[in-house]
Write an enzyme that holds these catalytic residues in place. Sequence first.
Site, PDB file in Angstrom:
ATOM      1  N   SER A   1     -30.860 -20.946  61.168  1.00  0.00           N
ATOM      2  CA  SER A   1     -30.803 -19.969  62.257  1.00  0.00           C
ATOM      3  C   SER A   1     -30.061 -18.719  61.809  1.00  0.00           C
ATOM      4  O   SER A   1     -29.153 -18.785  60.961  1.00  0.00           O
ATOM      5  CB  SER A   1     -30.054 -20.615  63.421  1.00  0.00           C
ATOM      6  OG  SER A   1     -29.655 -19.644  64.351  1.00  0.00           O
TER       7      SER A   1
ATOM      8  N   TYR B   1     -22.432 -25.290  67.209  1.00  0.00           N
ATOM      9  CA  TYR B   1     -23.870 -25.286  66.901  1.00  0.00           C
ATOM     10  C   TYR B   1     -24.127 -24.529  65.594  1.00  0.00           C
ATOM     11  O   TYR B   1     -24.797 -25.025  64.682  1.00  0.00           O
ATOM     12  CB  TYR B   1     -24.664 -24.650  68.053  1.00  0.00           C
ATOM     13  CG  TYR B   1     -26.023 -24.169  67.629  1.00  0.00           C
ATOM     14  CD1 TYR B   1     -27.045 -25.079  67.370  1.00  0.00           C
ATOM     15  CD2 TYR B   1     -26.288 -22.809  67.428  1.00  0.00           C
ATOM     16  CE1 TYR B   1     -28.289 -24.642  66.943  1.00  0.00           C
ATOM     17  CE2 TYR B   1     -27.521 -22.373  67.004  1.00  0.00           C
ATOM     18  CZ  TYR B   1     -28.524 -23.290  66.754  1.00  0.00           C
ATOM     19  OH  TYR B   1     -29.748 -22.848  66.311  1.00  0.00           O
TER      20      TYR B   1
ATOM     21  N   LYS C   1     -25.402 -25.612  61.562  1.00  0.00           N
ATOM     22  CA  LYS C   1     -26.470 -24.998  60.757  1.00  0.00           C
ATOM     23  C   LYS C   1     -25.926 -24.571  59.392  1.00  0.00           C
ATOM     24  O   LYS C   1     -26.574 -24.758  58.364  1.00  0.00           O
ATOM     25  CB  LYS C   1     -27.085 -23.803  61.494  1.00  0.00           C
ATOM     26  CG  LYS C   1     -27.911 -24.196  62.711  1.00  0.00           C
ATOM     27  CD  LYS C   1     -29.109 -25.058  62.337  1.00  0.00           C
ATOM     28  CE  LYS C   1     -29.879 -25.555  63.531  1.00  0.00           C
ATOM     29  NZ  LYS C   1     -30.881 -26.591  63.210  1.00  0.00           N
TER      30      LYS C   1
END
Length: 341
Positions: A125, A150, A154
């Site tokens: 991302s 989050y 990643k």
Amino acid sequence: MKKILVTGGAGYIGAHTIIRLAGSGYEPVILDNFSNTDERVLKGLREILGRDVTLYRVNCTDREALDDVFRRERPDGVIHFAAYKAVAESVAEPLRYYHNNLLSLIHLLACMEVHGCHDLVFSSSCTVYGQPKQNPVTEQTPRLPANAPYGRTKQMGEDIITDFCAAHPDFRCALLRYFNPVGAHESGLIGELPYGVPGNLVPFLTQVAAGVRSELVVFGNDYGTSDGSCIRDYIHVMDLAEAHVAALGYIRSGNPGCAIFNLGQGLGHSVLDVIKTFTDVTGVKVSYRIGDRRPGDVEQIWADVALASQELRWKTTRTLSDALRDAWNWQVRLISESHSG
Ligand code: UD1
């Protein structure tokens, strides 16, 4: 026919990618635990493809079950979508995010190693860039500390794969850094299925337009952007799906190691632009008000996609207007189906 295991294949980006894989001569196999999607996606896929896709209801954190799928299917490659992705939820429940997103990746890599499967496409991302000092960002732009657990999952996921590739020279991987995927399949048969209150802009906006929610809150209009709202790079989910097929082709044509690609449209749009464009293409007014900034939001980010276009021989062919029109078609269909029971 090469078989590709698609974890999270019943999810938003996963399901759209299944369509393009099947249309490009691959045999996709879906692995999904349905924690953030439901049967409507399978029905839509069946209608679009005219057949069922092999499906395993498996959680990637279940190593034994994952091993069993590898034993039965012997996939030639893997696209790994399965992960939690809600930024705010990750702040409230960090352990759930680290456990799910990292353990599933570790189990997956271990299974690939054991079963001799060497090709991986990984969902990363733009969140790994944090708030960049300059836009557009290239793949060389330094990663900054992520704003939420989050984003850290990643970054850690990218690091785990990079280390794994270094230790396994025959392993081939593409780390795909998505910007903001929006829209739906042009048929209106599949699209995003947010659970509860949508955290992302476009599904929230289409629900307001459909009367499911009363108003959209624009998170801040005092940023240093032209109209004061945040800027993102919105990419149509079908363009993104096509990039996955291109990335698979790229690594399979003899590119070992770990390649990184930005996947966006290469254009920045503000939140207020998105609302205006939606009304322009659909004719539907969206009630909104300006609210406070959302903690953790970056002010602006958009992609330089030169590397993906050169190496993957891929480019986006759909605009933000196309994406908003398709997202709206999908929303209208969801509402009409819920009315017809
Ligand atoms: C975030 C992540 C992205 C991830 C995505 C998945 C960051 C920087 N980005 O994207 O990596 O893939 O979540 O969920 O962590 N907005 C409103 N009102 C709303 C909702 C959103 O104004 O009700 C605004 C946000 O402030 C933002 C833009 O719309 O400026 C897009 O927000 P959203 O769709 O949630 O995506 P990101 O936060 O950009």
